[in-house]
Enzyme design. Structure first.
Site, mmCIF file in Angstrom:
data_model
loop_
_atom_site.group_PDB
_atom_site.id
_atom_site.type_symbol
_atom_site.label_atom_id
_atom_site.label_comp_id
_atom_site.label_asym_id
_atom_site.label_seq_id
_atom_site.Cartn_x
_atom_site.Cartn_y
_atom_site.Cartn_z
ATOM 1 N N ARG A 184 1.017 -1.053 0.415
ATOM 2 C CA ARG A 184 -0.270 0.038 0.128
ATOM 3 C C ARG A 184 1.357 1.256 0.063
ATOM 4 N NH1 ARG A 184 -4.252 0.121 4.279
ATOM 5 N NH2 ARG A 184 -5.014 1.084 3.520
ATOM 6 N N CYS A 243 -1.378 6.379 9.101
ATOM 7 C CA CYS A 243 -1.435 4.946 8.492
ATOM 8 C C CYS A 243 -2.897 5.577 7.180
ATOM 9 C CB CYS A 243 -1.722 4.140 9.383
ATOM 10 S SG CYS A 243 -3.387 4.884 10.779
#
Length: 287
Positions: A184, A243
């Site tokens: 990611r 995050c």
């Protein structure tokens, strides 16, 4: 009795405090499932640590979503103080948060308390698994504590907002640390948010890498070896954790504290807020 020895506590330590009936101790169950908002509350009612109260990640530890402010927006200081007071947390409380995911959700509560100036807060190292391995019992049903007046004393340096992250890109004022999976971070795969990639310049430390095979935090020396190199050029710069939605960012902030790395903040809006505006820059690939 004294407060928490550090920002994580063992199941043995917690069992001792519960056995001693420490009136200052507030145990908070923060179990959650990102795909099922009712899962944590249901598991709490089935069985929780003795005396524990429940904090819902979405309803108690997050503000309402607007579609552009991320998936777990940080509540206002007033809202956080109201929630903490309702949980029975007062100025002299010693708070221990736990979950079933090695601190992923419990770290959010730890960080929010520390952000509001409450130093006596810790995460149960290893969570539910460690508790049960240590022979700890579980209690069914709901428990409550008498409400307390929580007086916030915000530590502004522990939180950073979108505007400050944007302003710091050109000057490289921050060392950005992304807690998501490497695929990611590289922008190769994005299963949750509409845009793949990372904030330009961000390094990667998957939050799970702070844990050993037993789901407990690695030693401070090990964490310093892993995180010290990643942030070696931090002199004069703040380390900013982010995050996908602000949860595992707090877990990285906790790991950095255990590693004795200072001047750390959490960007709670994280990638889900950053990528909501297509005008913001995105970086992909391996630097």
């Amino acid at each position: 009795m004294s407060g928490v020895p550090e920002s994580i506590v063992s199941a043995a330590w917690l069992r001792g405090r519960l056995a001693a009936r420490d009136s200052r101790l507030v145990v908070v169950d923060v179990r959650s499932d990102l795909n099922d908002p009712d899962w944590g509350g249901a598991r709490y009612l089935e069985g929780h640590l003795p005396g524990a109260v429940f904090a819902d990640t979405d309803r108690d530890l997050s503000a309402p979503k607007t579609g552009t402010n991320g998936r777990h927006p940080l509540p206002t200081v007033e809202r956080m103080a109201e929630v903490f007071g309702r949980l029975g947390i007062g100025p002299d409380s010693v708070v221990v948060a736990y979950d079933h995911a090695s601190g992923l959700f419990a770290a959010r509560l730890w960080w929010m308390l520390r952000h509001l100036g409450h130093a006596e807060a810790a995460v149960l190292d290893g969570g539910m698994d460690a508790w049960e391995v240590a022979g700890g019992s579980l209690v069914p049903g709901e428990e409550t504590r008498a409400p307390r007046r929580f007086v916030p004393r915000p530590e502004a340096a522990m939180a950073i907002g979108l505007a400050e992250v944007e302003a710091g890109l050109a000057s490289r004022a921050h060392v950005l640390v992304d807690a998501r999976e490497p695929v990611r971070w590289r922008g190769e795969h994005e299963p949750i948010d509409p845009v793949a990639g990372r904030i330009p310049g961000a390094r990667n430390h998957l939050w799970k890498e702070s844990l050993g095979p037993d789901g407990r935090f690695r030693s401070p020396e090990d964490l310093r070896a892993r995180l010290g190199g990643l942030t070696a050029d931090r002199a004069g710069r703040r380390v900013v954790c982010y995050c996908g939605s602000g949860l595992s960012a707090a877990h990285n902030a906790l790991a950095l504290e255990l590693a004795s790395i200072e001047d750390v903040a959490v960007y709670s809006g994280s990638w889900s807020e950053w990528c909501a505006d297509p005008r913001r820059p995105v970086e992909r690939g391996t630097p």
